[in-house]
Design a protein around this motif. Structure first.
Motif, PDB file in Angstrom:
ATOM      1  N   GLU A  11      83.205 -99.390  46.410  1.00 45.58           N
ATOM      2  CA  GLU A  11      82.985-100.609  47.545  1.00 45.58           C
ATOM      3  C   GLU A  11      81.630-101.185  47.086  1.00 45.58           C
ATOM      4  N   ILE A  12      81.457-102.599  47.285  1.00 50.85           N
ATOM      5  CA  ILE A  12      80.212-103.273  47.192  1.00 50.85           C
ATOM      6  C   ILE A  12      79.786-104.045  48.477  1.00 50.85           C
ATOM      7  N   ASP A  13      78.852-103.254  49.246  1.00 49.23           N
ATOM      8  CA  ASP A  13      78.339-104.179  50.349  1.00 49.23           C
ATOM      9  C   ASP A  13      77.526-104.999  50.244  1.00 49.23           C
ATOM     10  N   VAL A  14      77.693-106.401  50.667  1.00 44.00           N
ATOM     11  CA  VAL A  14      76.483-107.273  50.476  1.00 44.00           C
ATOM     12  C   VAL A  14      76.060-107.596  51.774  1.00 44.00           C
ATOM     13  N   ASP A  15      74.806-107.841  51.635  1.00 42.07           N
ATOM     14  CA  ASP A  15      73.832-108.090  53.012  1.00 42.07           C
ATOM     15  C   ASP A  15      73.084-109.364  52.574  1.00 42.07           C
ATOM     16  N   LEU A  16      73.140-110.304  53.587  1.00 37.77           N
ATOM     17  CA  LEU A  16      72.244-111.440  53.270  1.00 37.77           C
ATOM     18  C   LEU A  16      71.007-111.361  54.311  1.00 37.77           C
ATOM     19  N   VAL A  17      69.853-111.559  53.991  1.00 39.14           N
ATOM     20  CA  VAL A  17      68.851-111.642  55.176  1.00 39.14           C
ATOM     21  C   VAL A  17      68.248-113.237  54.949  1.00 39.14           C
ATOM     22  N   PRO A  18      68.315-113.730  56.193  1.00 36.64           N
ATOM     23  CA  PRO A  18      67.826-115.333  56.199  1.00 36.64           C
ATOM     24  C   PRO A  18      66.341-114.883  55.764  1.00 36.64           C
ATOM     25  N   THR A  19      65.892-116.198  55.190  1.00 34.07           N
ATOM     26  CA  THR A  19      64.454-116.099  54.599  1.00 34.07           C
ATOM     27  C   THR A  19      63.933-117.603  55.361  1.00 34.07           C
ATOM     28  N   SER A  20      64.723-118.690  55.244  1.00 35.78           N
ATOM     29  CA  SER A  20      64.453-119.836  55.893  1.00 35.78           C
ATOM     30  C   SER A  20      65.673-120.557  56.378  1.00 35.78           C
ATOM     31  N   LYS A  21      65.611-121.840  56.488  1.00 35.19           N
ATOM     32  CA  LYS A  21      66.909-122.585  57.074  1.00 35.19           C
ATOM     33  C   LYS A  21      67.660-122.832  55.868  1.00 35.19           C
ATOM     34  N   ASP A  22      69.085-122.102  55.997  1.00 37.33           N
ATOM     35  CA  ASP A  22      69.891-122.111  54.982  1.00 37.33           C
ATOM     36  C   ASP A  22      69.656-121.470  53.696  1.00 37.33           C
ATOM     37  N   MET A  23      68.596-120.356  53.828  1.00 36.27           N
ATOM     38  CA  MET A  23      68.326-119.849  52.572  1.00 36.27           C
ATOM     39  C   MET A  23      68.440-118.234  52.647  1.00 36.27           C
ATOM     40  N   PHE A  24      68.732-117.350  51.886  1.00 40.67           N
ATOM     41  CA  PHE A  24      68.601-115.901  52.091  1.00 40.67           C
ATOM     42  C   PHE A  24      68.533-115.072  50.880  1.00 40.67           C
ATOM     43  N   ASP A  25      67.801-113.972  51.165  1.00 42.27           N
ATOM     44  CA  ASP A  25      67.525-112.916  50.203  1.00 42.27           C
ATOM     45  C   ASP A  25      69.008-112.335  50.163  1.00 42.27           C
ATOM     46  N   ALA A  26      69.513-111.761  48.893  1.00 45.18           N
ATOM     47  CA  ALA A  26      70.656-111.133  48.721  1.00 45.18           C
ATOM     48  C   ALA A  26      70.568-109.560  48.504  1.00 45.18           C
ATOM     49  N   TRP A  27      71.186-108.834  49.071  1.00 47.75           N
ATOM     50  CA  TRP A  27      70.782-106.995  48.680  1.00 47.75           C
ATOM     51  C   TRP A  27      72.573-106.725  48.547  1.00 47.75           C
ATOM     52  N   PHE A  28      72.517-105.755  47.857  1.00 47.82           N
ATOM     53  CA  PHE A  28      73.941-104.982  47.690  1.00 47.82           C
ATOM     54  C   PHE A  28      73.513-103.476  47.747  1.00 47.82           C
ATOM     55  N   ARG A  29      74.714-102.651  47.921  1.00 49.06           N
ATOM     56  CA  ARG A  29      75.191-101.181  48.079  1.00 49.06           C
ATOM     57  C   ARG A  29      76.188-101.007  47.462  1.00 49.06           C
ATOM     58  N   ILE A  30      76.303 -99.903  46.621  1.00 51.60           N
ATOM     59  CA  ILE A  30      77.456 -99.384  45.727  1.00 51.60           C
ATOM     60  C   ILE A  30      77.866 -98.138  46.452  1.00 51.60           C
ATOM     61  N   GLU A  31      78.986 -97.936  46.961  1.00 52.23           N
ATOM     62  CA  GLU A  31      79.453 -96.771  47.653  1.00 52.23           C
ATOM     63  C   GLU A  31      80.917 -96.528  46.818  1.00 52.23           C
ATOM     64  N   GLY A  32      80.971 -95.062  46.235  1.00 52.39           N
ATOM     65  CA  GLY A  32      82.262 -94.828  45.475  1.00 52.39           C
ATOM     66  C   GLY A  32      82.760 -93.442  45.692  1.00 52.39           C
ATOM     67  N   PRO A  33      83.744 -93.347  45.163  1.00 49.60           N
ATOM     68  CA  PRO A  33      84.555 -92.108  45.361  1.00 49.60           C
ATOM     69  C   PRO A  33      83.917 -90.798  44.608  1.00 49.60           C
ATOM     70  N   THR A  34      82.884 -91.091  43.869  1.00 43.62           N
ATOM     71  CA  THR A  34      82.226 -89.799  43.223  1.00 43.62           C
ATOM     72  C   THR A  34      80.708 -90.330  43.172  1.00 43.62           C
ATOM     73  N   HIS A  35      79.929 -89.301  42.920  1.00 46.36           N
ATOM     74  CA  HIS A  35      78.465 -89.653  42.569  1.00 46.36           C
ATOM     75  C   HIS A  35      78.155 -89.058  41.199  1.00 46.36           C
ATOM     76  N   THR A  36      78.267 -90.149  40.350  1.00 51.33           N
ATOM     77  CA  THR A  36      78.150 -89.929  38.890  1.00 51.33           C
ATOM     78  C   THR A  36      76.495 -89.271  38.554  1.00 51.33           C
ATOM     79  N   PRO A  37      76.347 -87.903  37.901  1.00 47.87           N
ATOM     80  CA  PRO A  37      74.941 -87.425  37.437  1.00 47.87           C
ATOM     81  C   PRO A  37      74.196 -88.449  36.691  1.00 47.87           C
TER      82      PRO A  37
END
Length: 78
Positions: A11-37
């Motif tokens: 799963e890719i969780d995308v989160d937008l954080v407003p910086t100004s009118k109609d503009m955003f910083d983009a963040w993502f987080r990956i969640e998965g079935p396994t944690h690869t070493p």
């Protein structure tokens, strides 16, 4: 603003954080079935460089960044 996208069993969780009118910083987080070493970034919030972006572009670049990260972890798809 948040959106979740499924890709290759992760799963890719995308989160937008407003910086100004109609503009955003983009963040993502990956969640998965396994944690690869050796992959410390799973479950961690990662900021996409080059912003701020318009809403549509922010979602797009964060999703692509997440997909590229998963491709790197798993290797090429068949």
């Amino acid at each position: 603003m948040q959106r979740t996208v499924n890709y290759r069993g992760f799963e890719i969780d995308v989160d937008l954080v407003p910086t100004s009118k109609d503009m955003f910083d983009a963040w993502f987080r990956i969640e998965g079935p396994t944690h690869t070493p050796g992959v410390a970034a799973l479950g961690q919030r990662i900021k996409v460089r080059g912003g701020p972006f318009s809403r549509r572009w922010a979602y797009f670049v964060a999703e692509i960044a997440g997909q590229a990260s998963i491709d790197f972890i798993l290797g090429p798809s068949e």
